[in-house]
Design an enzyme around this catalytic site. Structure first.
Site, mmCIF file in Angstrom:
data_model
loop_
_atom_site.group_PDB
_atom_site.id
_atom_site.type_symbol
_atom_site.label_atom_id
_atom_site.label_comp_id
_atom_site.label_asym_id
_atom_site.label_seq_id
_atom_site.Cartn_x
_atom_site.Cartn_y
_atom_site.Cartn_z
ATOM 1 N N HIS A 129 83.821 68.968 7.960
ATOM 2 C CA HIS A 129 84.210 68.630 9.327
ATOM 3 C C HIS A 129 83.004 68.478 10.258
ATOM 4 O O HIS A 129 83.069 67.751 11.250
ATOM 5 C CB HIS A 129 85.146 69.696 9.886
ATOM 6 C CG HIS A 129 86.476 69.726 9.193
ATOM 7 N ND1 HIS A 129 87.408 70.713 9.404
ATOM 8 C CD2 HIS A 129 87.034 68.895 8.270
ATOM 9 C CE1 HIS A 129 88.477 70.493 8.663
ATOM 10 N NE2 HIS A 129 88.259 69.395 7.952
ATOM 11 N N PHE A 375 88.144 74.923 3.260
ATOM 12 C CA PHE A 375 86.684 74.867 3.353
ATOM 13 C C PHE A 375 86.160 73.918 4.431
ATOM 14 O O PHE A 375 85.092 73.313 4.261
ATOM 15 C CB PHE A 375 86.068 74.514 1.993
ATOM 16 C CG PHE A 375 86.700 75.234 0.843
ATOM 17 C CD1 PHE A 375 86.899 76.606 0.877
ATOM 18 C CD2 PHE A 375 87.144 74.540 -0.274
ATOM 19 C CE1 PHE A 375 87.507 77.274 -0.180
ATOM 20 C CE2 PHE A 375 87.759 75.197 -1.338
ATOM 21 C CZ PHE A 375 87.938 76.571 -1.289
ATOM 22 N N CYS A 376 86.867 73.769 5.534
ATOM 23 C CA CYS A 376 86.454 72.861 6.611
ATOM 24 C C CYS A 376 86.177 71.458 6.058
ATOM 25 O O CYS A 376 85.283 70.746 6.533
ATOM 26 C CB CYS A 376 85.224 73.388 7.345
ATOM 27 S SG CYS A 376 85.558 74.851 8.330
ATOM 28 N N ALA A 377 86.967 71.095 5.056
ATOM 29 C CA ALA A 377 86.905 69.751 4.469
ATOM 30 C C ALA A 377 88.325 69.386 4.070
ATOM 31 O O ALA A 377 88.605 69.050 2.924
ATOM 32 C CB ALA A 377 85.960 69.720 3.270
#
Length: 453
Positions: A129, A375-377
């Site tokens: 992100h 995982f901020c993805a």
């Protein structure tokens, strides 16, 4: 001026010595065990060498820039020498600028704020992100996840050819995935970007701690990374690269340090003359300890030798992957396949398990710290899981029944400070949990999965 630090010829341990290596944690089943920190992709433990260097400087801490006192001048020299050290570590071009920021996220938001008017941005959905989201004020083209490095290059070329950028354009790409650990074809993507008149920024947050990063060799225009993933604490990051867009943009933050001259106008307003150096985007009192810790980490990794660090990490990667391959219920997530080169970041799901419960069991019953979630993805993980884009995959999600798709994933990550025993304990714990099940029940508390005691 100089500060005495640890000797440059100090014997480098294998693994490298990090803080917290002897910390013990309680187990829900009773007793204690040495903590196995296997969440390096989120924040790596600080190198002992970095901590020692910072401790040696701490008594001499002073304000940076413009101070007349001895400690202020010493701190200013230390700060600017840190800039030169990191510039050399990244093998920047002679006319590049290196700006100290708070993090990779901060670095890429700074660059986003400096984009020329009308700039087109091309970014793969596979990005973290930090590199996926900053471009909201630009015209953004999001590219679907490729399944091979060659497809990544072809997909970018097709997008650039289809839109034929007439003005400024920027490509953003990761060097190593924070989900799969796979290395991306950065040099080839840079060549395609430049062939169409676009520039390219490299998110090296997961690459720089594991492999040497050369701005010149990769031919990227900018590179960004965070100190806390590079074994350096204190919340500092780096944006390094071409100076022209940065000099032409308004300061990222307005304030002292960014301004060269401020005067009142006769109409009561204020005129400002901004610096055109890195100071333009470093307003306020800089994080000298953060910058120094990054420089100390760069020195330590360089002295240890990336060739030996990469070789040892590959052994750890092979150990984990071979162990997980022996468990039929485990599916490792990958874009590019089993043979793709990668760093020590591996994500997986376990059939029949809620990933958050599995990670909680590793911690509570074995003293192993991993990560669970998206995982901020989020787009990438959901693509790899084949899950509903609207599914949040939070800790309290219901347990997946055998054969059902997991709502999130588990990530194990490691690096230069990881002992062999920690990855061996992890592999053994995974096998035991899958075979025997958890010895405890787990519940959600304040967004976390914890033992239901």
């Amino acid at each position: 001026m100089s500060v005495s630090t640890v000797a440059a010829d100090r014997t480098v341990c294998t693994p490298l010595s990090v803080l917290g290596r002897d910390v013990t944690v309680p187990l829900v089943t009773g007793g204690e065990v040495t903590y196995a920190a296997l969440d390096y992709a989120a924040s790596a433990p600080a190198l002992q060498r970095v901590w020692d260097d910072v401790a040696a400087y701490a008594p001499y801490y002073g304000s940076v820039h413009r101070g007349a006192g001895y400690l202020s001048q010493l701190s200013t020299d230390l700060f600017e020498n840190a800039r030169r050290t990191v510039t050399e570590f990244l093998d920047c071009r002679a006319d590049d600028q290196l700006i100290f920021t708070r993090s990779t996220t901060d670095s890429l938001n700074l660059l986003a704020a400096a984009l020329p008017e009308g700039c087109q941005v091309f970014v793969f959905e596979t990005e973290h992100h930090a590199s996926l989201l900053p471009w909201r004020d630009a015209q953004v083209t999001y590219l679907n996840a490729p399944r091979t490095p060659q497809q990544a290059v072809a997909r970018l070329q097709e997008a650039l050819a289809a839109q034929a950028p007439q003005g400024p354009a920027l490509v953003c790409v990761t060097g190593a995935s924070n989900v799969t650990g796979e290395l991306w074809p950065v040099r080839e993507l840079a060549a395609v970007a430049h062939a169409y008149g676009a520039r390219i920024v490299l998110d090296a947050a997961q690459l720089a701690p594991h492999h040497p990063v050369s701005v010149q060799d990769l031919d990227v225009d900018w590179v960004a990374f965070s100190g806390h993933k590079l074994y350096a604490p204190f919340g500092s990051g780096v944006l390094a690269g071409r100076a022209d867009w940065l000099r032409a943009a308004d300061p990222y933050l307005a304030g002292g340090g960014a301004s060269r001259k401020v005067t009142r106008r006769t109409d009561g307003g204020v005129d400002v003359e901004w610096h055109d150096t890195a100071a333009r985007h470093e307003a306020g009192s800089p994080n000298v300890i953060g910058a120094y810790s990054i420089a100390a980490a760069c020195k330590a990794l360089t002295e240890a030798g990336f060739e030996s660090l990469v070789a040892r990490e590959q052994y750890l990667i092979d150990t984990v992957r071979a162990g997980l391959a022996e468990v039929p219920e485990v599916r490792v997530l990958s874009l590019f396949g089993d043979d793709a080169p990668r760093v020590g970041v591996i994500s997986f799901v376990v059939e029949g398990w809620n990933s958050s419960h599995f990670a909680a069991a590793l911690s509570a019953e074995y003293g192993i710290g991993v990560r669970d979630g998206l995982f901020c993805a989020h787009p990438l993980v959901r693509t790899l899981l084949g899950s509903d884009p609207q599914t949040q995959g939070e800790c309290g999600a219901p347990e997946a029944a055998p054969g059902e798709k997991s709502l999130n994933a588990i990530r194990v990550s490691f690096g230069a400070g990881t002992p062999d025993e920690h990855v061996e304990r992890f592999v053994g714990a995974v096998k035991e949990l899958v075979r025997d099940g958890a010895r405890w029940q787990y519940r959600t508390e304040d967004g976390r999965c914890v033992p239901a005691v």
